[in-house]
Scaffold this active site. Structure first.
Site, short mmCIF file in Angstrom:
data_model
loop_
_atom_site.label_atom_id
_atom_site.label_comp_id
_atom_site.label_asym_id
_atom_site.label_seq_id
_atom_site.Cartn_x
_atom_site.Cartn_y
_atom_site.Cartn_z
N SER A 1 70.67 92.33 80.15
CA SER A 1 71.18 92.41 78.78
C SER A 1 71.29 91.01 78.18
O SER A 1 71.45 90.02 78.92
CB SER A 1 72.57 93.03 78.79
OG SER A 1 73.19 92.92 77.52
N TYR B 1 81.22 93.62 82.46
CA TYR B 1 79.82 94.02 82.26
C TYR B 1 78.91 92.78 82.16
O TYR B 1 77.86 92.72 82.81
CB TYR B 1 79.74 94.85 80.98
CG TYR B 1 78.35 95.22 80.52
CD1 TYR B 1 77.66 96.30 81.07
CD2 TYR B 1 77.72 94.50 79.49
CE1 TYR B 1 76.39 96.64 80.63
CE2 TYR B 1 76.46 94.85 79.03
CZ TYR B 1 75.80 95.92 79.61
OH TYR B 1 74.54 96.26 79.16
#
Ligand code: NAD
Ligand code: MG
Length: 295
Positions: A186, A199
């Site tokens: 990401s 995350y």
């Protein structure tokens, strides 16, 4: 002439309605439903008879990869949580419509035994394993670090990182020379948000893992790369991934001023899995709508 579109307007560029689902969420209840290439992806025979396993292949980016792989000629196994059965059944139907074999392997990647067996089960039911896409992830926002629970920390690291390691270990029993591993990381790996600290740490760790594995896998003739998406319209974001106040303008701060649709990542997953990418390993592909990634 090949189709040519202004990227600003090629997909939905309006405001999203607020909408909330419990984790993990099902995309068939989203408004609008993400475009995973069911109709919009057109193939050119790049993966004929390959065998692929895509974790989290029921929805979002994994679904777009699974559908593109099948349309390119691969047999595809997908894993997902049992609550996502309705999304998984839709993917199975699209894979079978493309004339390929679909293998559905529900289970929880927090469970080491399931994660390890998943790889062998996929290889057995597909008759081999050429492509491994480690894409499943947990993203639950928490604005206050004092409130970040050990349970959440453990779940996020287990699914997003530990399961990647477990599955790659098992996959090395199956991946042939020419095999390809693709990890979905990401932009959060490079530009982390305060409300996604756990995350974001896992997404950075995935980049380190991919780069660390490049040499070992190269000796076996296997390539490994990462895809680093920016904001993409998927159920992850409305099932605890973002506060609801961020949903209406989700993606609109990027240079392309809209969220991406999962299908816009599909051709990169195909390229990285295919023989055309034979000199590409240890790389991170940013598909972000314009936000830079740096390593
Ligand atoms: P998604 O919710 O459609 O897909 C994530 C999948 O992970 C789920 O479908 C689910 O099957 C799987 N999963 C979650 N918890 C699991 C568990 N405990 N056991 C087994 N499987 C589990 O969302 P998505 O956005 O398509 O996410 C796919 C990948 O893309 C993730 O790695 C995510 O980090 C990454 N990503 C997404 C965005 C975005 O904006 N949507 C941006 C950057 C990176
Ligand atoms: Mg899902």
């Amino acid at each position: 002439m090949a189709e040519m579109n202004n990227p600003l307007y090629k997909h939905y560029d309006g405001k999203f309605e607020k909408q909330e689902q419990p984790y993990p969420g099902v995309q068939n209840e989203m408004r609008p439903v993400p475009d995973c290439g069911e109709e919009s992806y057109t193939a050119s025979g790049q993966l004929t008879d390959r065998k692929a396993l895509v974790t989290g292949g029921d929805s979002g980016i994994g679904r777009a990869a699974a559908i593109a792989y099948a349309k390119e000629g691969a047999d595809v196994a997908i894993s997902y949580l049992p609550d996502e059965e309705s999304d998984a059944q839709e993917v199975k139907a699209v894979i079978e419509k493309a004339g390929r074999k679909a293998v559905l392997l529900p289970g929880d990647l927090r469970d080491e035994e399931f994660a390890r067996n998943l790889v062998h089960e996929a290889a057995e039911q597909l008759g081999g394993l050429d492509i491994l896409v480690l894409n499943a992830a947990i993203q639950q926002f928490e604005k206050d670090i004092k409130k970040l629970s050990t349970n959440q920390l453990t779940d996020t690291f287990t699914v997003n990182i530990f399961s990647n390691v477990w599955m790659l270990q098992e996959a090395l029993d199956h991946l042939p020379e020419g095999g390809s591993v693709i990890v979905t990381t990401s932009v959060q790996a490079f530009n982390p948000s305060g409300l996604l600290s756990d995350y974001a740490m896992t997404k950075s760790a995935q980049v380190a893992f991919v780069i660390a594995m490049t040499g070992q896998l190269a000796e076996k003739g296997i390539r490994i790369n990462a895809v680093s998406p920016g904001p993409v319209w998927t159920v992850l974001q409305v099932a605890g991934g973002q506060p609801q106040e961020n949903i209406p303008e989700f993606g609109q701060n990027e240079p392309l001023k809209r969220a991406g649709q999962p299908v816009e990542l599909a051709s990169t997953y195909v390229l990285l899995a295919s023989d055309s990418a034979s000199f590409t390993t240890g790389q991170v592909y940013g598909i972000t709508g314009g936000m830079p990634i740096n390593q």
